[in-house]
Design a protein around this motif. Structure first.
Motif, PDB file in Angstrom:
ATOM      1  N   PRO A 219       0.776  -1.239   0.000  1.00  0.00           N
ATOM      2  CA  PRO A 219       0.000   0.000   0.000  1.00  0.00           C
ATOM      3  C   PRO A 219       0.808   1.291   0.000  1.00  0.00           C
ATOM      4  CG  PRO A 219      -1.101  -1.597   1.377  1.00  0.00           C
ATOM      5  CD  PRO A 219       0.201  -2.238   0.951  1.00  0.00           C
ATOM      6  N   GLU A 224      -1.291   1.745  -6.780  1.00  0.00           N
ATOM      7  CA  GLU A 224      -2.687   1.948  -7.138  1.00  0.00           C
ATOM      8  C   GLU A 224      -2.902   3.365  -7.683  1.00  0.00           C
ATOM      9  OE1 GLU A 224      -7.125   1.704  -5.062  1.00  0.00           O
ATOM     10  OE2 GLU A 224      -5.341   1.064  -3.964  1.00  0.00           O
ATOM     11  N   GLU A 245      -0.597  -6.216  -3.475  1.00  0.00           N
ATOM     12  CA  GLU A 245      -1.472  -5.293  -4.190  1.00  0.00           C
ATOM     13  C   GLU A 245      -1.473  -5.525  -5.705  1.00  0.00           C
ATOM     14  OE1 GLU A 245      -2.983  -1.871  -2.624  1.00  0.00           O
ATOM     15  OE2 GLU A 245      -3.299  -3.692  -1.441  1.00  0.00           O
TER      16      GLU A 245
END
Length: 346
Positions: A219, A224, A245
């Protein structure tokens, strides 16, 4: 301190994958080739440059291999694992730590413990809430998530005690030196982590049309954010690395129905110079302790687009890159647009 005639032990948090911390261990091992490396758990072959070195593990190595590779789930056991190591024969102990390698026990008054600190343990201090909110637990542990803050509370005093018993702190950036002072109330000396810049300079690759990011898909690395931004802007993006992820990011691309984002997954070290050199720019959206990959990219002649925070601000200059202000799509896109406007100047 003259270490020429001293018996030296090297301590690593874990040796289960290849990353910046592992390169520091390799460098220390090159400096002290006769010194054993102690660690909590070791996955053989995970750090190729340590092949043939004397690597000694804690009692956690007796756990099943699948569990050993998930060292994140062994956190409550790590302080005890390091305290259990017998280091009585060594004059100097050098720990390379972002977690609990510094929790070793000195058994002689004349022993010296030097800690090369990548960061005070992030999930106990500055990033605690981020870990509690964002880091996924395996299905079997999710019913016990409510205990996670209590585990962190229980581990924090152990970490603080270990920090007090370190003789000398070395920070991997001035940024981390400030954290060491804030959380441990200790002074430190900054020595930037090493990388073979000449290795990345020697590339025959021509510039291509892709942007590049490399690292673990976890993260705080903010992959992302990169995926979301490039889904919207349509520019070509290559992402190298693996981690929890990765599948989430792949699903984002699949659901968006775009073809401009490519996942390279594991990238062999020998392929990095050409990969760096061929990129238009290297993307670095995380607030990192130092950040070796931007240095490697710049060595290969590739400019960097980075979040203007953390250790990367000590390596990237206006001549070698562009900073953006916040970890948002809008801010990152603004940084990309500034880069494109200046691209011919790099």
């Amino acid at each position: 301190m003259d270490l020429k005639d001293k018996k030296v032990a090297i301590i690593a948090d874990w040796l289960t994958n290849q990353g910046g911390a592992e390169r520091v261990i390799v460098a220390l091992s090159d400096l002290f080739p006769r010194s054993p490396i102690f660690t909590s758990v070791y996955a053989e072959g995970s750090v190729p440059d340590l092949k043939g070195r004397d690597i000694r593990t804690s009692f956690l190595q007796k756990l099943p291999e699948k569990l050993r590779k998930k060292h994140q789930f062994l956190l409550p056991l790590l302080p005890k694992a390091f305290r259990s190591l017998d280091l009585s024969e060594f004059d100097v102990i050098i720990s390379s730590s972002s977690a609990f390698a510094k929790c070793i026990t000195k058994t002689r008054k004349d022993q010296v413990h030097i800690c090369y600190c990548h960061t005070p343990t992030r999930y106990l201090y500055h990033a605690r809430q981020e870990y509690l909110d964002e880091y996924p637990l395996p299905a079997v542990m999710r019913p016990f998530k409510f205990l996670q803050p209590k585990v962190f509370d229980w581990m924090t005093p152990q970490d603080l005690l270990a920090a007090r018993e370190v003789d000398y702190f070395i920070a991997n950036s001035n940024f981390i030196g400030q954290r060491i002072k804030k959380y441990y109330n200790r002074d430190s000396t900054t020595i930037y982590p090493c990388t073979d810049t000449d290795y990345f300079t020697n590339s025959s690759a021509q510039k291509s049309d892709y942007f590049l990011a490399l690292g673990r898909f976890i993260p705080y690395k903010k992959f992302e954010l990169l995926v979301e931004t490039f889904i919207k802007n349509g520019l070509l993006l290559k992402l190298g690395g693996v981690g929890p992820e990765l599948e989430k990011c792949k699903k984002m691309v699949k659901d968006a129905g775009v073809a401009n984002i490519k996942f390279l997954e594991f990238v062999d070290y020998k392929d990095l110079p050409n990969l760096y050199a061929g990129a238009r720019a290297f993307l670095f959206p995380a607030e990192e302790d130092f950040g070796l990959t931007p240095v490697e990219a710049m060595s290969a002649g590739t400019p960097v687009i980075a979040l203007g925070a953390g250790g990367v601000t000590e390596s990237v200059t206006p001549e070698t890159g562009v900073f953006f202000e916040a970890q948002t799509v809008e801010s990152l896109q603004a940084g990309i647009e500034v880069f494109i406007a200046r691209e011919s100047a790099f």
